[in-house]
Design an enzyme around this catalytic site. Sequence first.
Site, PDB file in Angstrom:
ATOM      1  N   CYS A   2       0.817  -1.205   0.000  1.00 35.08           N
ATOM      2  CA  CYS A   2       0.000   0.000   0.000  1.00 35.08           C
ATOM      3  C   CYS A   2       0.856   1.263   0.000  1.00 35.08           C
ATOM      4  O   CYS A   2       1.954   1.294   0.544  1.00 35.08           O
ATOM      5  CB  CYS A   2      -0.872   0.051   1.244  1.00 35.08           C
ATOM      6  SG  CYS A   2      -1.764  -1.449   1.581  1.00 35.08           S
ATOM      7  N   ARG A  27       5.069   0.063  -6.062  1.00 34.42           N
ATOM      8  CA  ARG A  27       5.061  -0.745  -4.850  1.00 34.42           C
ATOM      9  C   ARG A  27       4.161  -1.981  -4.974  1.00 34.42           C
ATOM     10  O   ARG A  27       4.274  -2.900  -4.181  1.00 34.42           O
ATOM     11  CB  ARG A  27       4.583   0.094  -3.666  1.00 34.42           C
ATOM     12  CG  ARG A  27       5.495   1.248  -3.356  1.00 34.42           C
ATOM     13  CD  ARG A  27       4.819   2.258  -2.471  1.00 34.42           C
ATOM     14  NE  ARG A  27       4.727   1.828  -1.098  1.00 34.42           N
ATOM     15  CZ  ARG A  27       5.618   2.095  -0.165  1.00 34.42           C
ATOM     16  NH1 ARG A  27       6.692   2.769  -0.471  1.00 34.42           N
ATOM     17  NH2 ARG A  27       5.455   1.698   1.066  1.00 34.42           N
ATOM     18  N   TRP A  74      -2.967  -2.789  -1.318  1.00 33.95           N
ATOM     19  CA  TRP A  74      -2.561  -4.168  -1.617  1.00 33.95           C
ATOM     20  C   TRP A  74      -3.295  -5.023  -0.602  1.00 33.95           C
ATOM     21  O   TRP A  74      -3.050  -4.926   0.602  1.00 33.95           O
ATOM     22  CB  TRP A  74      -1.044  -4.276  -1.464  1.00 33.95           C
ATOM     23  CG  TRP A  74      -0.470  -5.567  -1.919  1.00 33.95           C
ATOM     24  CD1 TRP A  74      -0.186  -5.935  -3.200  1.00 33.95           C
ATOM     25  CD2 TRP A  74      -0.046  -6.659  -1.084  1.00 33.95           C
ATOM     26  NE1 TRP A  74       0.372  -7.191  -3.210  1.00 33.95           N
ATOM     27  CE2 TRP A  74       0.471  -7.661  -1.932  1.00 33.95           C
ATOM     28  CE3 TRP A  74      -0.049  -6.899   0.291  1.00 33.95           C
ATOM     29  CZ2 TRP A  74       0.969  -8.867  -1.459  1.00 33.95           C
ATOM     30  CZ3 TRP A  74       0.442  -8.101   0.761  1.00 33.95           C
ATOM     31  CH2 TRP A  74       0.948  -9.071  -0.107  1.00 33.95           C
ATOM     32  N   ASN A  98      -1.810   1.911   5.851  1.00 30.49           N
ATOM     33  CA  ASN A  98      -0.936   0.794   5.457  1.00 30.49           C
ATOM     34  C   ASN A  98      -0.679  -0.034   6.693  1.00 30.49           C
ATOM     35  O   ASN A  98      -0.490   0.528   7.774  1.00 30.49           O
ATOM     36  CB  ASN A  98       0.438   1.290   5.002  1.00 30.49           C
ATOM     37  CG  ASN A  98       0.380   2.067   3.729  1.00 30.49           C
ATOM     38  OD1 ASN A  98      -0.677   2.175   3.122  1.00 30.49           O
ATOM     39  ND2 ASN A  98       1.503   2.629   3.345  1.00 30.49           N
ATOM     40  N   GLY A  99      -0.558  -1.342   6.518  1.00 35.55           N
ATOM     41  CA  GLY A  99      -0.202  -2.178   7.663  1.00 35.55           C
ATOM     42  C   GLY A  99      -1.357  -3.064   8.066  1.00 35.55           C
ATOM     43  O   GLY A  99      -2.385  -3.138   7.383  1.00 35.55           O
ATOM     44  N   GLU A 481      17.851 -17.302  -7.672  1.00 32.89           N
ATOM     45  CA  GLU A 481      17.420 -15.965  -8.067  1.00 32.89           C
ATOM     46  C   GLU A 481      16.851 -15.981  -9.492  1.00 32.89           C
ATOM     47  O   GLU A 481      15.852 -15.314  -9.777  1.00 32.89           O
ATOM     48  CB  GLU A 481      18.601 -14.990  -7.928  1.00 32.89           C
ATOM     49  CG  GLU A 481      18.354 -13.557  -8.357  1.00 32.89           C
ATOM     50  CD  GLU A 481      17.216 -12.852  -7.635  1.00 32.89           C
ATOM     51  OE1 GLU A 481      16.698 -13.386  -6.632  1.00 32.89           O
ATOM     52  OE2 GLU A 481      16.810 -11.777  -8.101  1.00 32.89           O
ATOM     53  N   LYS A 485      13.047 -14.882 -10.420  1.00 34.36           N
ATOM     54  CA  LYS A 485      12.717 -13.856 -11.429  1.00 34.36           C
ATOM     55  C   LYS A 485      11.684 -14.398 -12.408  1.00 34.36           C
ATOM     56  O   LYS A 485      10.710 -13.736 -12.731  1.00 34.36           O
ATOM     57  CB  LYS A 485      13.951 -13.415 -12.219  1.00 34.36           C
ATOM     58  CG  LYS A 485      14.960 -12.546 -11.532  1.00 34.36           C
ATOM     59  CD  LYS A 485      14.490 -11.161 -11.192  1.00 34.36           C
ATOM     60  CE  LYS A 485      13.773 -11.154  -9.891  1.00 34.36           C
ATOM     61  NZ  LYS A 485      14.398 -10.825  -8.683  1.00 34.36           N
ATOM     62  N   GLU A 488       8.211 -14.816 -10.746  1.00 30.42           N
ATOM     63  CA  GLU A 488       7.599 -13.534 -10.365  1.00 30.42           C
ATOM     64  C   GLU A 488       6.919 -12.842 -11.534  1.00 30.42           C
ATOM     65  O   GLU A 488       5.828 -12.302 -11.392  1.00 30.42           O
ATOM     66  CB  GLU A 488       8.680 -12.562  -9.835  1.00 30.42           C
ATOM     67  CG  GLU A 488       9.079 -12.773  -8.402  1.00 30.42           C
ATOM     68  CD  GLU A 488      10.162 -11.783  -7.968  1.00 30.42           C
ATOM     69  OE1 GLU A 488      10.045 -11.246  -6.868  1.00 30.42           O
ATOM     70  OE2 GLU A 488      11.135 -11.553  -8.717  1.00 30.42           O
ATOM     71  N   HIS A 504      18.066 -36.768  -6.670  1.00 30.87           N
ATOM     72  CA  HIS A 504      17.360 -37.091  -5.424  1.00 30.87           C
ATOM     73  C   HIS A 504      15.907 -36.619  -5.462  1.00 30.87           C
ATOM     74  O   HIS A 504      15.314 -36.384  -4.419  1.00 30.87           O
ATOM     75  CB  HIS A 504      18.095 -36.480  -4.230  1.00 30.87           C
ATOM     76  CG  HIS A 504      19.490 -37.000  -4.071  1.00 30.87           C
ATOM     77  ND1 HIS A 504      19.755 -38.305  -3.744  1.00 30.87           N
ATOM     78  CD2 HIS A 504      20.682 -36.408  -4.247  1.00 30.87           C
ATOM     79  CE1 HIS A 504      21.066 -38.491  -3.704  1.00 30.87           C
ATOM     80  NE2 HIS A 504      21.655 -37.357  -4.009  1.00 30.87           N
ATOM     81  N   LYS A 604       6.265  -4.411  -4.017  1.00 26.83           N
ATOM     82  CA  LYS A 604       7.684  -4.066  -4.023  1.00 26.83           C
ATOM     83  C   LYS A 604       8.256  -4.051  -2.614  1.00 26.83           C
ATOM     84  O   LYS A 604       9.333  -4.550  -2.356  1.00 26.83           O
ATOM     85  CB  LYS A 604       7.845  -2.688  -4.680  1.00 26.83           C
ATOM     86  CG  LYS A 604       9.270  -2.194  -4.765  1.00 26.83           C
ATOM     87  CD  LYS A 604      10.019  -2.966  -5.826  1.00 26.83           C
ATOM     88  CE  LYS A 604      11.488  -2.647  -5.846  1.00 26.83           C
ATOM     89  NZ  LYS A 604      12.237  -3.697  -6.559  1.00 26.83           N
TER      90      LYS A 604
HETATM   91  C1  G6P Z   1       9.375  -8.122  -1.926  1.00 26.96           C
HETATM   92  C2  G6P Z   1       9.885  -7.716  -3.293  1.00 26.96           C
HETATM   93  C3  G6P Z   1      11.168  -8.460  -3.605  1.00 26.96           C
HETATM   94  C4  G6P Z   1      12.181  -8.231  -2.516  1.00 26.96           C
HETATM   95  C5  G6P Z   1      11.639  -8.588  -1.130  1.00 26.96           C
HETATM   96  C6  G6P Z   1      12.554  -8.105  -0.021  1.00 26.96           C
HETATM   97  O1  G6P Z   1       8.963  -9.438  -1.958  1.00 26.96           O
HETATM   98  O2  G6P Z   1       8.924  -7.982  -4.292  1.00 26.96           O
HETATM   99  O3  G6P Z   1      11.689  -8.005  -4.838  1.00 26.96           O
HETATM  100  O4  G6P Z   1      13.324  -8.994  -2.773  1.00 26.96           O
HETATM  101  O5  G6P Z   1      10.380  -7.943  -0.937  1.00 26.96           O
HETATM  102  O6  G6P Z   1      12.569  -6.698  -0.056  1.00 26.96           O
HETATM  103  P1  G6P Z   1      13.717  -5.804   0.547  1.00 26.96           P
HETATM  104  O7  G6P Z   1      13.280  -4.389   0.249  1.00 26.96           O
HETATM  105  O8  G6P Z   1      13.773  -6.083   2.013  1.00 26.96           O
HETATM  106  O9  G6P Z   1      14.987  -6.178  -0.130  1.00 26.96           O
END
Ligand code: G6P
Length: 609
Positions: A2, A27, A74, A98-99, A481, A485, A488, A504, A604
């Site tokens: 949010c 975000r 969100w 937010n929260g 990673e 990606k 996501e 395994h 984000k």
């Molecule tokens: C969210 C984002 C990710 C990020 C993670 C940790 O899930 O979508 O891209 O890696 O948060 O965020 P930070 O700001 O703590 O690195």
Amino acid sequence: MCGIVAATAQRDVAPLLIAGLKALEYRGYDSAGLAVLDGGQIRRVRAKGKVREMEALYRADPFPGGTGIAHTRWATHGVPNEANAHPHVAGRVAIVHNGIIENYADLRARLQAGGRAFTSETDTEVIAALVDERLAAGLDLREAVLAVVRELEGAYAIAVIDRNAPGRVVGARRGAPLLVGLGIGENFLGSDAQALVQVTHRVIYLAEDDVVEITRESVRIHTLDGTPVERPVHESELSADAVERGEYRHYMQKEIFEQPRAVADTLEARLGPHGVLPNIFGAGGDELLAKVRGLHIVACGTSYHAGLVAKYWIEEYAHLPVGVEVASEYRYRDAVVPPDTLFVAISQSGETADTLAAMRESKRRGYLGTLAICNVPESSVVREADLRLMTRAGPEIGVASTKAFTTQLAALALLALQLAHQRGLDADRYAGLCAQLAHLPRAIEDALALEPAIVALAERFIPRQHALFLGRGVQYPVALEGALKLKEISYIHAEAYPAGELKHGPLALVDESMPVVAVAPGGPLLEKLKSNLQEVRARGGELIVFAEGEAGMDGNPARGALLRVASGGDFIAPAVFTVPLQLLAYHVAVLRGTDVDQPRNLAKSVTVE
Ligand code: G6P
């Protein structure tokens, strides 16, 4: 997650609020809304979907007003729809939040017992009702908010307006970010400096439990016990350009291509011709690092993967034991903390709720100290750490993290080198590793040149539902990673395995419909990896190999593809090999037509637990 924007000005604020919400779109959110005080009434517009959909509704029936609040939501409590979108209104009050309020069910039950009806499923409406109740009892808006937040458990950033208090917005924060923007004859609140960059660069970061009242002419901050406080004014260095997309089709693509610059900036004035420069982690940093006998690294998402790479580096070069854990696990278990252990939090945003909570928890667990690796100065994680090393990635807008990751690796490489040097790493080896690191921006530049070949490769993934990623040693976190990606942004189910684990379990999944992506730079484990790849080949799996040499593909793979990547050396190879995997995910997502910068359901900056 949010986003909040609020304003009080002489001019009509709805257009400013909408512009602020657009700057917060990165975000991640699923509905948007705003409310403005218009001559003694609250006017409100809300919509599921994008800010532009809410904006279209507003433009169809615009309203004036110099005081207002706005929000991108969100969903947490209640599905994304108009009724659950913010602002929420109760009696005289409109609020954005937010929260998550943890005791909202009790508070709601109490209010319902007193005859209050609710129109949404949200915890936020409960706060609005509580403030309205206090106003009815005769408190003014600031006093009412102060009284209500004392009752709340959980995390919040809020902005509140009162129909009977024109020209006034009250905000409060705990565990979620909120800052004040100082204009000339107008003032603002926002979730981050980006939301306000179009109206002001002068900002005040609110501290935990602050309550702020803004009018056009004044900003008054109080702590939870009602004591007035002053907080320093900062000049934000963000430029509106930094958040423009320029010639690129998506922010993510722009950010992938910004990596050489971002990594060079992160190394600037920290890595000298003879090694890591003194005290780059802050005053007294080198002295503290010299005492360290082990590290616990805690982070979420992509930042967690950066921590996993660092474990390989620090254990290999500095011979210190390193534990790496996701923050949401760490915070709720009794981690054993051996003497002289350093707690390291890695976070792009510095506001991730779990990482922040883990760091706070660490303070009770007897660490030698805390170090933050972070991209946002003045974020909570940075402010609460003993030592810090800022990544200088600049604003990252794409939800899928790219340049934040490689700059985190650059920062963690500096940490590994400093720890290793202090513990007597051979001088020639140290110099060689430093030289590799200095070459990293250039090596990333070279990897970016692979984009056309990767576009061709991406087409193979269009009809796929699943993919496997393999790596060995320090490339295993890179495989993780790469898989993250892909899932996501392209919504293809992707999993990463250390290649030796293939037989395994995951080998059972391999057939003609399963692409297997392998990260295979040189190094001692290459021969082992080659035999893992043969196992895939023998089952008819489609191999996509990113390799420095042939990687057992003999230059002419029967099924699959080989892409040559120049690693620039074993040490920096994880950062370099990350780049083609980012490009692969990006182009697969583009071809599949997904919302690359704002993938569904993701945020984000995850400021709730
Ligand atoms: C969210 C984002 C990710 C990020 C993670 C940790 O899930 O979508 O891209 O890696 O948060 O965020 P930070 O700001 O703590 O690195």
